[in-house]
Scaffold this motif. Structure first.
Motif, PDB file in Angstrom:
ATOM      1  N   TYR A 230      29.660  13.643 -95.931  1.00 41.38           N
ATOM      2  CA  TYR A 230      29.307  15.059 -95.845  1.00 41.38           C
ATOM      3  C   TYR A 230      28.060  15.362 -96.673  1.00 41.38           C
ATOM      4  O   TYR A 230      27.208  16.157 -96.285  1.00 41.38           O
ATOM      5  CB  TYR A 230      30.475  15.883 -96.370  1.00 41.38           C
ATOM      6  CG  TYR A 230      30.694  17.175 -95.627  1.00 41.38           C
ATOM      7  CD1 TYR A 230      31.343  17.195 -94.409  1.00 41.38           C
ATOM      8  CD2 TYR A 230      30.257  18.378 -96.154  1.00 41.38           C
ATOM      9  CE1 TYR A 230      31.551  18.382 -93.728  1.00 41.38           C
ATOM     10  CE2 TYR A 230      30.461  19.569 -95.486  1.00 41.38           C
ATOM     11  CZ  TYR A 230      31.105  19.567 -94.270  1.00 41.38           C
ATOM     12  OH  TYR A 230      31.302  20.740 -93.600  1.00 41.38           O
TER      13      TYR A 230
ATOM     14  N   PHE B   4      39.468  17.889 -88.272  1.00 42.96           N
ATOM     15  CA  PHE B   4      38.314  17.926 -89.172  1.00 42.96           C
ATOM     16  C   PHE B   4      37.833  19.361 -89.353  1.00 42.96           C
ATOM     17  O   PHE B   4      37.572  19.820 -90.468  1.00 42.96           O
ATOM     18  CB  PHE B   4      37.195  17.065 -88.590  1.00 42.96           C
ATOM     19  CG  PHE B   4      36.011  16.906 -89.501  1.00 42.96           C
ATOM     20  CD1 PHE B   4      35.974  15.878 -90.428  1.00 42.96           C
ATOM     21  CD2 PHE B   4      34.938  17.778 -89.430  1.00 42.96           C
ATOM     22  CE1 PHE B   4      34.891  15.734 -91.273  1.00 42.96           C
ATOM     23  CE2 PHE B   4      33.847  17.643 -90.274  1.00 42.96           C
ATOM     24  CZ  PHE B   4      33.823  16.611 -91.196  1.00 42.96           C
TER      25      PHE B   4
ATOM     26  N   SER C 196      32.405  24.055 -97.625  1.00 42.35           N
ATOM     27  CA  SER C 196      33.309  22.966 -97.225  1.00 42.35           C
ATOM     28  C   SER C 196      33.310  21.850 -98.267  1.00 42.35           C
ATOM     29  O   SER C 196      34.363  21.332 -98.641  1.00 42.35           O
ATOM     30  CB  SER C 196      32.886  22.380 -95.875  1.00 42.35           C
ATOM     31  OG  SER C 196      32.965  23.362 -94.882  1.00 42.35           O
TER      32      SER C 196
ATOM     33  N   LEU D 110      39.374  22.217 -88.977  1.00 44.30           N
ATOM     34  CA  LEU D 110      40.263  23.122 -89.717  1.00 44.30           C
ATOM     35  C   LEU D 110      40.541  22.623 -91.141  1.00 44.30           C
ATOM     36  O   LEU D 110      41.290  23.253 -91.883  1.00 44.30           O
ATOM     37  CB  LEU D 110      41.574  23.296 -88.958  1.00 44.30           C
ATOM     38  CG  LEU D 110      41.496  24.180 -87.703  1.00 44.30           C
ATOM     39  CD1 LEU D 110      42.785  24.096 -86.911  1.00 44.30           C
ATOM     40  CD2 LEU D 110      41.221  25.631 -88.081  1.00 44.30           C
TER      41      LEU D 110
ATOM     42  N   LEU E 242      29.849  21.878 -91.371  1.00 46.87           N
ATOM     43  CA  LEU E 242      29.065  21.056 -90.457  1.00 46.87           C
ATOM     44  C   LEU E 242      29.864  20.742 -89.204  1.00 46.87           C
ATOM     45  O   LEU E 242      29.317  20.583 -88.118  1.00 46.87           O
ATOM     46  CB  LEU E 242      28.683  19.748 -91.148  1.00 46.87           C
ATOM     47  CG  LEU E 242      27.763  19.873 -92.364  1.00 46.87           C
ATOM     48  CD1 LEU E 242      27.681  18.546 -93.105  1.00 46.87           C
ATOM     49  CD2 LEU E 242      26.376  20.303 -91.922  1.00 46.87           C
ATOM     50  N   GLY E 243      31.190  20.649 -89.375  1.00 46.90           N
ATOM     51  CA  GLY E 243      32.066  20.354 -88.245  1.00 46.90           C
ATOM     52  C   GLY E 243      31.917  21.372 -87.130  1.00 46.90           C
ATOM     53  O   GLY E 243      31.965  21.024 -85.950  1.00 46.90           O
ATOM     54  N   ASN E 244      31.734  22.632 -87.469  1.00 51.09           N
ATOM     55  CA  ASN E 244      31.603  23.677 -86.450  1.00 51.09           C
ATOM     56  C   ASN E 244      30.207  23.745 -85.871  1.00 51.09           C
ATOM     57  O   ASN E 244      30.025  23.852 -84.672  1.00 51.09           O
ATOM     58  CB  ASN E 244      31.901  25.057 -87.052  1.00 51.09           C
ATOM     59  CG  ASN E 244      33.255  25.111 -87.701  1.00 51.09           C
ATOM     60  OD1 ASN E 244      33.516  24.371 -88.644  1.00 51.09           O
ATOM     61  ND2 ASN E 244      34.120  25.948 -87.191  1.00 51.09           N
TER      62      ASN E 244
HETATM   63  N1  TRP Z   1      36.246  21.532 -92.089  1.00 51.81           N
HETATM   64  C1  TRP Z   1      34.951  21.180 -92.578  1.00 51.81           C
HETATM   65  C2  TRP Z   1      33.965  21.230 -91.435  1.00 51.81           C
HETATM   66  O1  TRP Z   1      34.290  21.626 -90.347  1.00 51.81           O
HETATM   67  C3  TRP Z   1      34.937  19.855 -93.256  1.00 51.81           C
HETATM   68  C4  TRP Z   1      35.984  19.725 -94.286  1.00 51.81           C
HETATM   69  C5  TRP Z   1      36.054  20.392 -95.446  1.00 51.81           C
HETATM   70  C6  TRP Z   1      37.123  18.924 -94.222  1.00 51.81           C
HETATM   71  N2  TRP Z   1      37.186  20.050 -96.126  1.00 51.81           N
HETATM   72  C7  TRP Z   1      37.863  19.159 -95.392  1.00 51.81           C
HETATM   73  C8  TRP Z   1      37.583  18.048 -93.285  1.00 51.81           C
HETATM   74  C9  TRP Z   1      39.047  18.508 -95.615  1.00 51.81           C
HETATM   75  C10 TRP Z   1      38.779  17.398 -93.518  1.00 51.81           C
HETATM   76  C11 TRP Z   1      39.515  17.642 -94.667  1.00 51.81           C
HETATM   77  O2  TRP Z   1      32.853  20.870 -91.582  1.00 51.81           O
END
Ligand code: TRP
Length: 452
Positions: free
Chosen positions: A106, A227, A322, A229, A26-28
């Motif tokens: 999330y 977030f 994720s 990565l 979701l972050g991307n």
């Molecule tokens: N990186 C994921 C995203 O971009 C979210 C995520 C998964 C995350 N695992 C994580 C963020 C651990 C921080 C720590 O949506």
């Protein structure tokens, strides 16, 4: 592979897909485009790229080293490298608590995504008039049952994969889903770019407007880089503990970083041109994906419905890989405490679902929206904590540990796969980036952000 239980990824490719699956989420696709739009497009992008390379990737390599070196979960990994001084447990603990909070919020957003997928499939979205998407989203997200049912459903999928195990569950699902995701996203990009008026969206995304890049924007870029990565919270320590012994940590980290960055950019390209072509507001904020895109899809006619289905499916799949990594971090820790893997996964899911439901009920005008902590609704508080404050704090502790406390020889040994891989980059990486640039940048941005 390094773990005591023998659990691990079977190949470097599998490991890269799983870790990229964790990073891409979701972050991307949901967060990057609206944050990028908010803080000045191309100008934000430049700062973001700096953080991704000089903090995000450095942290990822550090976490992989810590994880593979020890073969332990974050709570045990830090003390193990420090002659079993128990105080270091708290760095791991802070990360795990953050993972727990991130997973809760999330799940809520993933639940929304599943609902929108369902509504695309059944044609509900296609029947909504242009002006009504905002109301539709708010009514849905503030209601009691629907969001909760979908978030629970999403959690069930996540838990099933975790119970399946590291290789047969996580690796297999990621190897299948990640390539599908890229293909779907490319199709959407082509469609978006060929709409009339698309070039304004491309310009919005790439043309730097430095006047919009505030201190707040810089902190947001840092938070987004961490977030996106999945670094700083120990999740990559967990995946590091499953890395094959002959995996080249530098190469793997570069690949994951490139994939994650590319997907964020592709999401921007899929979304902004379409938003402009349909005359919508690009600063639509967190609702961009749920309130603006359905309008864009509807304006495309019959094919729009197909795109809508594909898009929300893609978002749900990205979120799944994720969420898996977050639940895996919690499960790995609990199952190392003499609880079986299946029981651990179920117990952790049960705990996190309580918080997720509370967050969902407190969203917008939900029935618990009157309940406030520190003057904020629970959902907003969690969003703030997990989006901007906790990740840089955890990341700072991790990089300070790595650069200043962990033994240099251990790091060299691990990065070079016991001397079999050349690591000509080591001095720059260690003495310059890991010890100074990354911690100082984290500290400066964090302090200035907190003062604001
Ligand atoms: N990186 C994921 C995203 O971009 C979210 C995520 C998964 C995350 N695992 C994580 C963020 C651990 C921080 C720590 O949506």
């Amino acid at each position: 592979m390094a773990t005591k239980t023998g659990e691990g990824f079977s190949s470097s490719f599998g490991a890269i897909m799983a870790a990229a699956g964790s990073a891409v989420g979701l972050g991307n696709i949901w967060r990057f485009p609206y944050i990028c739009g908010k803080y000045g497009g191309g100008a934000f992008l430049l700062v973001y790229i700096f953080f991704v390379i000089f903090i995000g990737m450095i942290l990822m390599m550090s976490e992989f080293v810590i994880g593979r070196r020890t073969g332990e979960d974050p709570m045990k990994a830090y003390p193990k490298l420090m002659h079993h001084r128990p105080g270091w447990k708290f760095v791991g603990l802070a990360g795990l608590i953050t993972c727990f909070l991130i997973l809760a919020i999330y799940l809520v957003i993933s639940g929304w995504t599943l609902n929108y997928f369902w509504e695309s499939l059944t044609g509900t979205l296609a029947g909504i008039a242009d002006g009504d998407f905002g109301t539709h989203f708010n009514e849905f997200a503030s209601s009691v049952w629907r969001p909760v049912i979908f978030l629970v459903l999403f959690l069930v999928f996540t838990t099933i994969v975790i119970i399946g195990g590291v290789e047969k569950g996580i690796e297999r699902v990621s190897k299948l889903l990640m390539p599908i995701l890229v293909v779907l996203l490319l199709v959407l990009c082509v469609r978006s770019l060929t709409l009339e008026g698309a070039s304004a969206g491309v310009a919005y995304l790439f043309q730097p407007d430095f006047s919009k890049l505030t201190g707040e924007g810089i902190l947001a870029a840092l938070g987004q880089a961490l977030f996106s990565l999945s670094v700083g919270m120990g999740v990559m320590i967990v995946y590091g503990s499953y890395l094959p012994v002959d995996d080249n940590i530098l190469k793997t980290s570069v690949w994951i970083t490139v994939c994650d960055f590319a997907i964020a950019i592709l999401s921007g390209i899929a979304i902004f041109p379409a938003v402009f072509a349909c005359g919508q507001d690009p600063t639509g904020g967190p609702g961009l994906v749920y309130q603006v895109l359905p309008m864009v899809f509807n304006s495309l006619g019959g094919i729009g419905r197909l795109f809508s289905i594909v898009f929300f499916l893609l978002l749900a799949l990205a979120a799944l890989t994720s969420a898996i990594s977050l639940l895996e971090a919690l499960t790995q820790w609990l199952s190392s405490e003499k609880v079986g893997r299946t029981a651990s996964a179920i117990l952790m899911s049960a705990a996190v679902v309580l918080l997720a439901v509370a967050a969902s009920l407190s969203f917008g005008d939900g029935i618990w929206s009157g309940f406030k902590l520190g003057g904020m609704q629970l959902f907003d508080l969690l969003d703030k904590l997990t989006g901007t404050i906790l990740p840089p704090v955890c990341a700072l502790m991790t990089i300070l540990f790595f650069g200043w406390f962990m033994k240099k020889d251990d790091i060299i040994d691990e990065l070079s796969n016991h001397g079999t891989v050349k690591i000509g980059y080591f001095n720059v990486f260690y003495y310059f980036l890991a010890r100074f640039v990354a911690p100082l940048a984290l500290l400066i941005v964090l302090i200035s952000g907190l003062i604001n």
